[in-house]
Design a protein around this motif. Structure first.
Motif, PDB file in Angstrom:
ATOM      1  N   UNK A 187      38.759  50.626  28.661  1.00  0.00           N
ATOM      2  CA  UNK A 187      40.065  51.252  28.594  1.00  0.00           C
ATOM      3  C   UNK A 187      40.236  51.313  29.961  1.00  0.00           C
ATOM      4  N   UNK A 188      41.482  51.111  30.656  1.00  0.00           N
ATOM      5  CA  UNK A 188      42.175  51.501  31.756  1.00  0.00           C
ATOM      6  C   UNK A 188      43.243  52.542  31.620  1.00  0.00           C
ATOM      7  N   UNK A 189      42.924  53.825  32.297  1.00  0.00           N
ATOM      8  CA  UNK A 189      44.018  54.812  31.985  1.00  0.00           C
ATOM      9  C   UNK A 189      45.152  54.580  32.970  1.00  0.00           C
ATOM     10  N   UNK A 190      46.484  54.444  32.322  1.00  0.00           N
ATOM     11  CA  UNK A 190      47.604  53.927  33.259  1.00  0.00           C
ATOM     12  C   UNK A 190      47.936  55.151  34.408  1.00  0.00           C
ATOM     13  N   UNK A 191      47.358  56.441  34.213  1.00  0.00           N
ATOM     14  CA  UNK A 191      47.474  57.437  35.092  1.00  0.00           C
ATOM     15  C   UNK A 191      46.731  57.039  36.195  1.00  0.00           C
ATOM     16  N   UNK A 192      45.803  56.131  36.244  1.00  0.00           N
ATOM     17  CA  UNK A 192      44.973  56.058  37.615  1.00  0.00           C
ATOM     18  C   UNK A 192      45.215  54.961  38.424  1.00  0.00           C
ATOM     19  N   UNK A 193      46.615  53.956  37.864  1.00  0.00           N
ATOM     20  CA  UNK A 193      47.327  53.243  38.645  1.00  0.00           C
ATOM     21  C   UNK A 193      47.432  53.250  39.869  1.00  0.00           C
ATOM     22  N   UNK A 194      48.043  54.541  40.341  1.00  0.00           N
ATOM     23  CA  UNK A 194      48.231  54.860  41.791  1.00  0.00           C
ATOM     24  C   UNK A 194      47.115  54.712  42.646  1.00  0.00           C
ATOM     25  N   UNK A 195      46.061  55.287  42.325  1.00  0.00           N
ATOM     26  CA  UNK A 195      44.747  55.304  42.931  1.00  0.00           C
ATOM     27  C   UNK A 195      44.184  53.684  43.152  1.00  0.00           C
ATOM     28  N   UNK A 196      44.481  53.128  41.967  1.00  0.00           N
ATOM     29  CA  UNK A 196      43.992  51.705  42.233  1.00  0.00           C
ATOM     30  C   UNK A 196      44.750  50.728  43.172  1.00  0.00           C
ATOM     31  N   UNK A 197      46.119  50.930  43.177  1.00  0.00           N
ATOM     32  CA  UNK A 197      46.839  50.497  44.107  1.00  0.00           C
ATOM     33  C   UNK A 197      46.644  50.714  45.603  1.00  0.00           C
ATOM     34  N   UNK A 198      46.453  51.925  45.700  1.00  0.00           N
ATOM     35  CA  UNK A 198      46.125  52.575  47.006  1.00  0.00           C
ATOM     36  C   UNK A 198      44.989  51.655  47.654  1.00  0.00           C
ATOM     37  N   UNK A 199      43.741  51.689  46.662  1.00  0.00           N
ATOM     38  CA  UNK A 199      42.609  50.941  47.264  1.00  0.00           C
ATOM     39  C   UNK A 199      42.569  49.549  47.563  1.00  0.00           C
ATOM     40  N   UNK A 200      43.768  48.911  47.082  1.00  0.00           N
ATOM     41  CA  UNK A 200      43.903  47.430  47.390  1.00  0.00           C
ATOM     42  C   UNK A 200      44.878  47.431  48.778  1.00  0.00           C
ATOM     43  N   UNK A 201      45.651  48.461  48.951  1.00  0.00           N
ATOM     44  CA  UNK A 201      46.331  48.651  50.208  1.00  0.00           C
ATOM     45  C   UNK A 201      45.493  48.857  51.232  1.00  0.00           C
ATOM     46  N   UNK A 202      44.520  49.429  51.092  1.00  0.00           N
ATOM     47  CA  UNK A 202      43.355  49.619  52.242  1.00  0.00           C
ATOM     48  C   UNK A 202      42.890  48.428  52.592  1.00  0.00           C
ATOM     49  N   UNK A 203      42.486  47.652  51.637  1.00  0.00           N
ATOM     50  CA  UNK A 203      41.957  46.439  51.799  1.00  0.00           C
ATOM     51  C   UNK A 203      42.690  45.575  52.674  1.00  0.00           C
ATOM     52  N   UNK A 204      44.132  45.446  52.339  1.00  0.00           N
ATOM     53  CA  UNK A 204      44.838  44.717  52.970  1.00  0.00           C
ATOM     54  C   UNK A 204      45.076  44.925  54.405  1.00  0.00           C
ATOM     55  N   UNK A 205      44.653  46.317  54.562  1.00  0.00           N
ATOM     56  CA  UNK A 205      45.008  46.949  56.065  1.00  0.00           C
ATOM     57  C   UNK A 205      43.845  46.970  57.044  1.00  0.00           C
ATOM     58  N   UNK A 206      42.499  46.461  56.256  1.00  0.00           N
ATOM     59  CA  UNK A 206      41.428  46.343  56.917  1.00  0.00           C
ATOM     60  C   UNK A 206      40.686  45.177  57.486  1.00  0.00           C
ATOM     61  N   UNK A 207      40.448  44.972  58.564  1.00  0.00           N
ATOM     62  CA  UNK A 207      39.914  43.489  59.165  1.00  0.00           C
ATOM     63  C   UNK A 207      38.677  43.016  58.505  1.00  0.00           C
ATOM     64  N   UNK A 208      38.732  42.001  57.949  1.00  0.00           N
ATOM     65  CA  UNK A 208      37.723  41.513  57.150  1.00  0.00           C
ATOM     66  C   UNK A 208      36.394  40.692  58.448  1.00  0.00           C
ATOM     67  N   UNK A 209      35.136  40.787  57.777  1.00  0.00           N
ATOM     68  CA  UNK A 209      34.346  40.307  58.735  1.00  0.00           C
ATOM     69  C   UNK A 209      34.828  38.665  59.092  1.00  0.00           C
ATOM     70  N   UNK A 210      34.270  38.538  60.364  1.00  0.00           N
ATOM     71  CA  UNK A 210      34.561  37.216  60.906  1.00  0.00           C
ATOM     72  C   UNK A 210      33.718  36.059  60.363  1.00  0.00           C
ATOM     73  N   UNK A 211      32.627  36.244  59.949  1.00  0.00           N
ATOM     74  CA  UNK A 211      31.610  35.252  59.450  1.00  0.00           C
ATOM     75  C   UNK A 211      31.157  35.597  58.185  1.00  0.00           C
ATOM     76  N   UNK A 212      30.148  35.322  57.530  1.00  0.00           N
ATOM     77  CA  UNK A 212      29.524  35.750  56.399  1.00  0.00           C
ATOM     78  C   UNK A 212      29.069  37.205  56.544  1.00  0.00           C
TER      79      UNK A 212
END
Length: 456
Positions: A122-147
């Motif tokens: 079950x995925x609670x739709x009330x939790x969608x803002x927190x889910x989207x916030x997590x992925x915004x942080x991913x997009x704003x974080x520099x990934x590792x250059x290598x493995x």
């Protein structure tokens, strides 16, 4: 009086403290099988706490199989440590299987719109803002250059170590955790590191586990899922789902856990614990992980699939020390590891408390839906295990199960047959999930199923 003490200044609830100390007394041999415990009222008076504290602790340990309540007599120890016990020849229960059994593919008379399966939470739709916030942080974080580190992100492993200690009773350091791309990835990381020999897999059981064993060229031994296993024969490992057996829903009793670990010691085998669906008990607190009983003998597999979403493809492995080093060495060479974006997102979900809220929300929904399924199915079938988790399994003859499955399919719902999970056991019935559907969809699917069962 029991030699236990409770500390109100600790963050851990008093019932959990008491249950942990009684469990430790049993494991240490201080309390043996058949020993009578003080009444909940007397123990509460001795400890200076309310009776609710002792009753809750006793209920928890009874659910786990450590204690048993005898009507009119009291509460007794049901399971004690059996290390060194002799094994009767008649208790060797495992049987070999010579060929895989795959789910039957039948023609569909209607397009399936909803799946009542065991893996969609079950995925609670009330939790969608927190889910989207997590992925915004991913997009704003520099990934590792290598493995990346083959063990996984250090910050994520720290967060997972804290969570495993808090929710599963597993005291681990972050460097003992390997982040995987799900449970199956963790299992496939372990299999090449085992010595030559067959692997025992629960029957009925998780189809992906049995197939993974075969992919690595190993023989599958059918391990009866509802019997005490005291002899593993020549198996080098035993794959089990003790918290909520997949798919029967049974919680492995404490005595059976101890017997399996002792059998693994004698066989010099590894118990592979898939901690499937462990957080979704409705009646008592989740049963502690089997790995807490013997970290040198049990390899622990966890997953985010049931608490977040399966498509996140994240899990974790805590292996015995020798296996940990071999797994890590191979993953270093092969650059194996979980996807960095998913790891980074899960770190945010853990840090923000999102995951705890998701589990609490899903648990409430499952606790409400499970009795509705039971009310609909009880007149026609037998419940295979306790009501817990995101599905329930119902035993009934195969012809009736097939008719009910086909009726649900005609109505646009996919429901699995229990026989698709079975190999040598021959058990038949339906496995009805209720996590990934709406209330209206669940009611419609149950109506289709029960209408077919009425006609049988």
């Amino acid at each position: 009086m029991l030699p236990v003490t409770l500390d109100r200044n600790r963050g851990e609830p008093l019932p959990a403290q008491l249950a942990a100390q009684i469990r430790a007394l049993v494991l240490a041999g201080t309390l043996g099988t058949g020993d009578r415990l003080p009444s909940s009222r007397a123990l509460a008076a001795d400890l200076g706490v309310s009776r609710a504290v002792t009753e809750h602790a006793f209920d928890q340990l009874t659910a786990e199989g450590w204690l048993e309540a005898r009507r009119g007599s009291g509460t007794y120890v049901a399971a004690a440590h059996t290390s060194g016990a002799t094994v009767p020849e008649a208790t060797s229960r495992s049987t070999r299987v010579t060929s895989p059994r795959f789910a039957r593919s039948l023609p569909r008379s209607a397009r399936v719109t909803s799946r009542l399966d065991t893996g969609t939470p079950f995925f609670d739709p009330r939790l969608e803002p927190g889910w989207r916030r997590a992925w915004r942080e991913v997009s704003a974080t520099t990934p590792p250059r290598g493995y990346d580190d083959p063990r996984g992100l250090p910050e994520l492993r720290e967060a997972l170590a804290a969570r495993l200690g808090r929710s599963r009773g597993l005291d681990v350091r972050s460097d003992e955790i390997i982040v995987t791309a799900g449970t199956t990835d963790g299992l496939r990381a372990l299999l090449p590191e085992l010595r030559r020999g067959p692997v025992a897999v629960e029957d009925p059981g998780y189809r992906a586990a049995a197939e993974s064993v075969r992919i690595f060229g190993r023989e599958v031994i059918d391990l009866p899922a509802v019997e005490t296993v005291c002899d593993l024969g020549d198996a080098v490992a035993a794959y089990v789902t003790p918290a909520h057996q997949h798919p029967l829903g049974r919680v492995m009793p404490a005595a059976d856990r101890l017997a399996l670990i002792d059998a693994a010691r004698r066989a010099e085998a590894v118990v592979i614990e898939d901690d499937y669906d462990s957080e979704f008990r409705y009646d008592v607190a989740p049963v502690p992980a089997m790995a807490t009983l013997d970290r040198d003998r049990v390899a622990y597999l966890g997953t985010a699939a049931k608490s977040v979403v399966p498509t996140l493809r994240l899990g974790w492995l805590v292996a015995p020390p020798d296996l940990h080093e071999r797994v890590l060495s191979r993953r270093t060479i092969t650059h194996s590891g979980a996807a960095w974006p998913s790891q980074r997102a899960l770190l945010t979900l853990l840090r923000d408390g999102w995951l705890d809220r998701a589990v609490r929300s899903a648990r409430r929904v499952y606790a409400e839906r499970a009795p509705r399924v039971a009310e609909a199915m009880s007149p026609y079938a037998t419940l295979a295990g306790p009501l817990a988790g995101m599905y329930s399994t119902w035993l009934l003859p195969e012809p009736a199960a097939v008719r009910a499955r086909d009726a649900a399919r005609t109505a646009g719902f996919e429901i699995n047959l229990l026989s698709d999970y079975a190999r040598a056991s021959g058990l038949t019935g339906l496995v009805i999930g209720f996590g990934g559907v709406s209330d209206a969809e669940l009611d419609a699917a149950l109506a289709a199923v029960t209408a077919a069962l009425v006609r049988t």
